[in-house]
Design an enzyme around this catalytic site. Sequence first.
Site, PDB file in Angstrom:
ATOM      1  N   SER A   7     -22.299  -9.032 -31.850  1.00 14.72           N
ATOM      2  CA  SER A   7     -21.709 -10.293 -32.398  1.00 14.72           C
ATOM      3  C   SER A   7     -20.198 -10.394 -31.945  1.00 14.72           C
ATOM      4  O   SER A   7     -19.389  -9.470 -32.187  1.00 14.72           O
ATOM      5  CB  SER A   7     -21.604 -10.031 -33.911  1.00 14.72           C
ATOM      6  N   HIS A  32     -23.731 -13.304 -29.469  1.00 17.24           N
ATOM      7  CA  HIS A  32     -23.973 -14.095 -30.882  1.00 17.24           C
ATOM      8  C   HIS A  32     -22.728 -14.554 -31.214  1.00 17.24           C
ATOM      9  O   HIS A  32     -21.709 -13.846 -31.469  1.00 17.24           O
ATOM     10  CB  HIS A  32     -24.487 -12.870 -31.920  1.00 17.24           C
ATOM     11  N   ASP A  34     -20.441 -16.326 -34.056  1.00 13.64           N
ATOM     12  CA  ASP A  34     -20.431 -16.811 -35.388  1.00 13.64           C
ATOM     13  C   ASP A  34     -19.534 -17.852 -35.420  1.00 13.64           C
ATOM     14  O   ASP A  34     -18.174 -17.680 -35.200  1.00 13.64           O
ATOM     15  CB  ASP A  34     -20.251 -15.638 -36.286  1.00 13.64           C
ATOM     16  N   MET A  36     -17.805 -20.036 -38.633  1.00 15.34           N
ATOM     17  CA  MET A  36     -17.406 -20.189 -39.978  1.00 15.34           C
ATOM     18  C   MET A  36     -16.107 -21.301 -40.341  1.00 15.34           C
ATOM     19  O   MET A  36     -15.357 -21.269 -39.569  1.00 15.34           O
ATOM     20  CB  MET A  36     -16.945 -18.809 -40.520  1.00 15.34           C
ATOM     21  N   HIS A  65     -24.295 -19.270 -34.349  1.00 17.98           N
ATOM     22  CA  HIS A  65     -24.833 -19.121 -35.534  1.00 17.98           C
ATOM     23  C   HIS A  65     -23.979 -20.005 -36.638  1.00 17.98           C
ATOM     24  O   HIS A  65     -22.480 -19.435 -36.660  1.00 17.98           O
ATOM     25  CB  HIS A  65     -24.864 -17.704 -36.018  1.00 17.98           C
ATOM     26  N   MET A  67     -22.374 -21.024 -39.496  1.00 16.20           N
ATOM     27  CA  MET A  67     -22.247 -20.909 -40.900  1.00 16.20           C
ATOM     28  C   MET A  67     -21.266 -22.055 -41.563  1.00 16.20           C
ATOM     29  O   MET A  67     -20.261 -21.679 -42.182  1.00 16.20           O
ATOM     30  CB  MET A  67     -21.619 -19.493 -41.299  1.00 16.20           C
ATOM     31  N   MET A 136     -30.282 -13.005 -42.753  1.00 17.80           N
ATOM     32  CA  MET A 136     -29.135 -12.190 -43.086  1.00 17.80           C
ATOM     33  C   MET A 136     -29.505 -10.956 -44.074  1.00 17.80           C
ATOM     34  O   MET A 136     -30.137 -11.259 -45.013  1.00 17.80           O
ATOM     35  CB  MET A 136     -28.237 -13.239 -43.635  1.00 17.80           C
ATOM     36  N   ASP A 174     -29.296  -9.873 -38.933  1.00 18.22           N
ATOM     37  CA  ASP A 174     -27.841  -9.849 -38.856  1.00 18.22           C
ATOM     38  C   ASP A 174     -27.244  -9.405 -39.875  1.00 18.22           C
ATOM     39  O   ASP A 174     -27.509  -9.971 -41.165  1.00 18.22           O
ATOM     40  CB  ASP A 174     -27.295 -11.291 -38.417  1.00 18.22           C
TER      41      ASP A 174
END
Length: 215
Positions: A7, A32, A34, A36, A65, A67, A136, A174
């Site tokens: 990540s 990965h 992320d 947000m 990913h 979010m 998750m 994850d």
Amino acid sequence: MMKIAPSLLSCDFTELKEEVRRLEEAGVDYLHFDVMDGRFVPNISFGLPILAQLREITELTIDSHLMIEEPERYIEAFAEAGSDIITVHIEATRHIHRAIQQIKQTGKKAGVTLNPGTSVEQLLPVLQEVDLVLVMTVNPGFGGQSFISSMADKIQFLADYRMQHRLDFEIEVDGGVNEQTAAVCRQAGADVLVAGSYFFGHEDYQTPTSILRGE
């Protein structure tokens, strides 16, 4: 063989190019990424400009990913910026099937994920459509959290369902992944392990790569 997806939230962004080079040398499988938005989760991370720069410096699979609320608004942009896999939360959209179709239309692999408090059965209507399911094992939004052990049952359920229905989606995990919890995930049937603080806490990235694979 178990795939490893460090990540990037936990890497040194002042040395991003060097970090990616070291990850490539360590033989990781995915990066990965992320994303947000401060709404779906109570934190804000990086976005499209960083992704585009990352795409320029590596041929590794970029696993984005999202979010974020209403991910449909951004799927095409993340595809164009260089994502190879785009994963959206079932809780973040009213139309998860439409979102998955939208990802597929960009030519990218489609993933779906769920928070710890969401029943895995809610994924059943789309499991035939996706390339990846992300489980998750912490509540999303912050790194360094502890693995929620009961989530291993979700991994096992998905592995059994995949076999029974002859599907081929990957099961990614994850949250709180380390040497001990990786063994739990492998036994339950996971295919891809995301690791942040544990992974980047090592000076030599080959070491956590081998440990998480169970080598």
